[in-house]
Write a protein that holds these residues in place. Structure first.
Motif, PDB file in Angstrom:
ATOM      1  N   ILE A 189       0.830  -1.208   0.000  1.00 58.39           N
ATOM      2  CA  ILE A 189       0.000   0.000   0.000  1.00 58.39           C
ATOM      3  C   ILE A 189       0.863   1.257   0.000  1.00 58.39           C
ATOM      4  O   ILE A 189       0.499   2.283  -0.578  1.00 58.39           O
ATOM      5  CB  ILE A 189      -0.948   0.005   1.214  1.00 58.39           C
ATOM      6  N   ALA A 190       2.021   1.180   0.656  1.00 57.43           N
ATOM      7  CA  ALA A 190       2.884   2.359   0.767  1.00 57.43           C
ATOM      8  C   ALA A 190       3.384   2.827  -0.594  1.00 57.43           C
ATOM      9  O   ALA A 190       3.637   4.022  -0.784  1.00 57.43           O
ATOM     10  CB  ALA A 190       4.065   2.059   1.682  1.00 57.43           C
ATOM     11  N   GLN A 191       3.530   1.910  -1.539  1.00 58.66           N
ATOM     12  CA  GLN A 191       4.070   2.310  -2.848  1.00 58.66           C
ATOM     13  C   GLN A 191       3.175   3.324  -3.562  1.00 58.66           C
ATOM     14  O   GLN A 191       3.637   4.420  -3.908  1.00 58.66           O
ATOM     15  CB  GLN A 191       4.318   1.058  -3.698  1.00 58.66           C
ATOM     16  N   PRO A 192       1.901   3.035  -3.797  1.00 57.36           N
ATOM     17  CA  PRO A 192       1.064   4.068  -4.425  1.00 57.36           C
ATOM     18  C   PRO A 192       0.782   5.241  -3.494  1.00 57.36           C
ATOM     19  O   PRO A 192       0.618   6.384  -3.964  1.00 57.36           O
ATOM     20  CB  PRO A 192      -0.235   3.321  -4.772  1.00 57.36           C
ATOM     21  N   LEU A 193       0.741   5.005  -2.185  1.00 56.07           N
ATOM     22  CA  LEU A 193       0.426   6.091  -1.252  1.00 56.07           C
ATOM     23  C   LEU A 193       1.489   7.179  -1.304  1.00 56.07           C
ATOM     24  O   LEU A 193       1.165   8.379  -1.340  1.00 56.07           O
ATOM     25  CB  LEU A 193       0.293   5.548   0.174  1.00 56.07           C
ATOM     26  N   LEU A 194       2.754   6.810  -1.327  1.00 55.47           N
ATOM     27  CA  LEU A 194       3.820   7.807  -1.373  1.00 55.47           C
ATOM     28  C   LEU A 194       3.768   8.592  -2.681  1.00 55.47           C
ATOM     29  O   LEU A 194       3.941   9.815  -2.693  1.00 55.47           O
ATOM     30  CB  LEU A 194       5.184   7.139  -1.219  1.00 55.47           C
ATOM     31  N   THR A 195       3.520   7.895  -3.777  1.00 58.86           N
ATOM     32  CA  THR A 195       3.446   8.564  -5.075  1.00 58.86           C
ATOM     33  C   THR A 195       2.282   9.546  -5.126  1.00 58.86           C
ATOM     34  O   THR A 195       2.424  10.697  -5.567  1.00 58.86           O
ATOM     35  CB  THR A 195       3.296   7.519  -6.195  1.00 58.86           C
ATOM     36  N   MET A 196       1.113   9.101  -4.665  1.00 53.47           N
ATOM     37  CA  MET A 196      -0.064   9.973  -4.670  1.00 53.47           C
ATOM     38  C   MET A 196       0.125  11.165  -3.728  1.00 53.47           C
ATOM     39  O   MET A 196      -0.266  12.294  -4.047  1.00 53.47           O
ATOM     40  CB  MET A 196      -1.297   9.178  -4.239  1.00 53.47           C
ATOM     41  N   ALA A 197       0.714  10.912  -2.565  1.00 56.22           N
ATOM     42  CA  ALA A 197       0.899  11.985  -1.592  1.00 56.22           C
ATOM     43  C   ALA A 197       1.813  13.070  -2.150  1.00 56.22           C
ATOM     44  O   ALA A 197       1.552  14.271  -1.988  1.00 56.22           O
ATOM     45  CB  ALA A 197       1.479  11.422  -0.300  1.00 56.22           C
ATOM     46  N   ARG A 198       2.870  12.665  -2.831  1.00 56.57           N
ATOM     47  CA  ARG A 198       3.771  13.657  -3.405  1.00 56.57           C
ATOM     48  C   ARG A 198       3.048  14.495  -4.462  1.00 56.57           C
ATOM     49  O   ARG A 198       3.245  15.707  -4.550  1.00 56.57           O
ATOM     50  CB  ARG A 198       4.994  12.976  -4.017  1.00 56.57           C
TER      51      ARG A 198
END
Length: 330
Positions: A189-198
């Motif tokens: 989950i962290a992979q898309p979350l970090l991208t979206m958050a940025r």
């Protein structure tokens, strides 16, 4: 933790100026109707026509760039109005039907230009995560950088995180510290979350002491801490512009991070796990002396209930909930 370029508009304008390209800052100062960007939105323009940021949905940028290049040439700021009532509305295409006023300020020495020293001070404050506000009187072109506690109007706008015009004719551009996201657990989950958050303007940091999980291969380009979560959280010092998300649902990793987050003023704390997992988590936290008031700060199961199934969908639900809390949507 480095914010995306589209959130570094003053920094990019200063860089362009310092390397001799020339620069101007265009800022939305007022809106009416369904304007595409809110007050405070900025566009940087270089003397060679490069741009970063936006003041509309692409409707008026061309006209603003042309004015910015002229402002760099003659050193005179401009206050532009675009909208359906304007004669140039069809040409610039503000199709949403709103009206915006855009302040264009050339950077430079002398006259009514935006002084480079003031821009450097503003950039330094942003780099140091120091809240301040840039103010400009639109008739006299007098400018200032105001710190919290020095001006009631500025303080009110810093609290609401909302730039805008004051009755005294000043435009106040809020410069709150950039948003940060701390994620504990280098899970899928962290992979898309970090991208979206940025993409949404957050500077993310990932914490996971398990080297196999938090590897550069799985998270290329990300800032990764392999310290134990409570130690990493202490070093990162979450503030009121920081969101924290724990994703491991492993008590050994999540609980220390949760305890550290609850001792900080972070504006959001979300924890992955089922209702049953969260109930056990609450038992552990209460046994450790965590108050009911602090427990009420935890969003769990994390994310808005949108029926998310895939890791990317769960990341969307988490970021949506973070945004909801940040913007205080009922």
């Amino acid at each position: 933790m480095t914010p995306a370029d589209h959130d570094r508009i003053p920094e990019i304008a200063l860089d362009w100026y310092l390397v001799g390209q020339g620069a101007a800052l265009a800022t939305v100062v007022e809106t009416w109707g369904s304007a595409p960007r809110q007050a405070g939105s900025q566009l940087a323009v270089s003397g060679t026509g490069q741009i970063m940021g936006s003041v509309s949905g692409g409707c008026v940028e061309g006209a603003v760039v042309a004015e910015a290049l002229e402002a760099m040439a003659d050193g005179v700021p401009r206050l532009l109005t675009f909208g359906v009532s304007d004669d140039s509305a069809f040409a610039v295409g503000l199709a949403c039907g709103g009206t915006i006023r855009v302040l264009v300020e050339p950077v430079g020495e002398g006259g009514a230009r935006l002084p480079p020293a003031m821009l450097e001070t503003l950039v330094a404050a942003r780099a140091g995560r120091q809240a301040c506000a840039y103010t400009v009187a639109l008739e006299a072109w007098t400018r200032g950088l105001v710190r919290p506690g020095q001006d009631q109007a500025v303080d009110a706008r810093l609290r609401s995180d909302k730039s805008g015009m004051e009755e005294d004719g000043r435009f106040i551009a809020v410069q709150n510290p950039g948003l940060r996201l701390i994620v504990v657990g280098a899970v899928h989950i962290a992979q898309p979350l970090l991208t979206m958050a940025r993409a949404c303007g957050y500077a993310p940091t990932l914490i996971d002491p398990r080297a196999a999980f938090g590897s550069a291969e799985r998270f290329p380009g990300e800032v990764i801490s392999e310290d134990w979560p409570d130690e990493a959280m202490t070093a990162l010092a979450p503030d009121a512009r920081t969101a924290v998300v724990t994703l491991t649902h492993d008590a050994k990793l999540d609980d220390p991070a949760i305890m550290a987050a609850l001792q900080s003023p972070c504006f959001y704390l979300g924890c992955l796990g089922s209702t049953r997992t969260h109930a056990k988590r609450l038992d552990r936290l209460r046994a450790a002396g965590v108050s009911d008031a602090d427990i009420a700060r935890i969003h769990a199961p994390v994310g808005l209930n949108i029926g998310a199934k895939t890791p990317a969908e769960i990341a969307v639900s988490i970021l949506a909930q973070i945004t909801q809390v940040l913007r205080s949507v009922p």
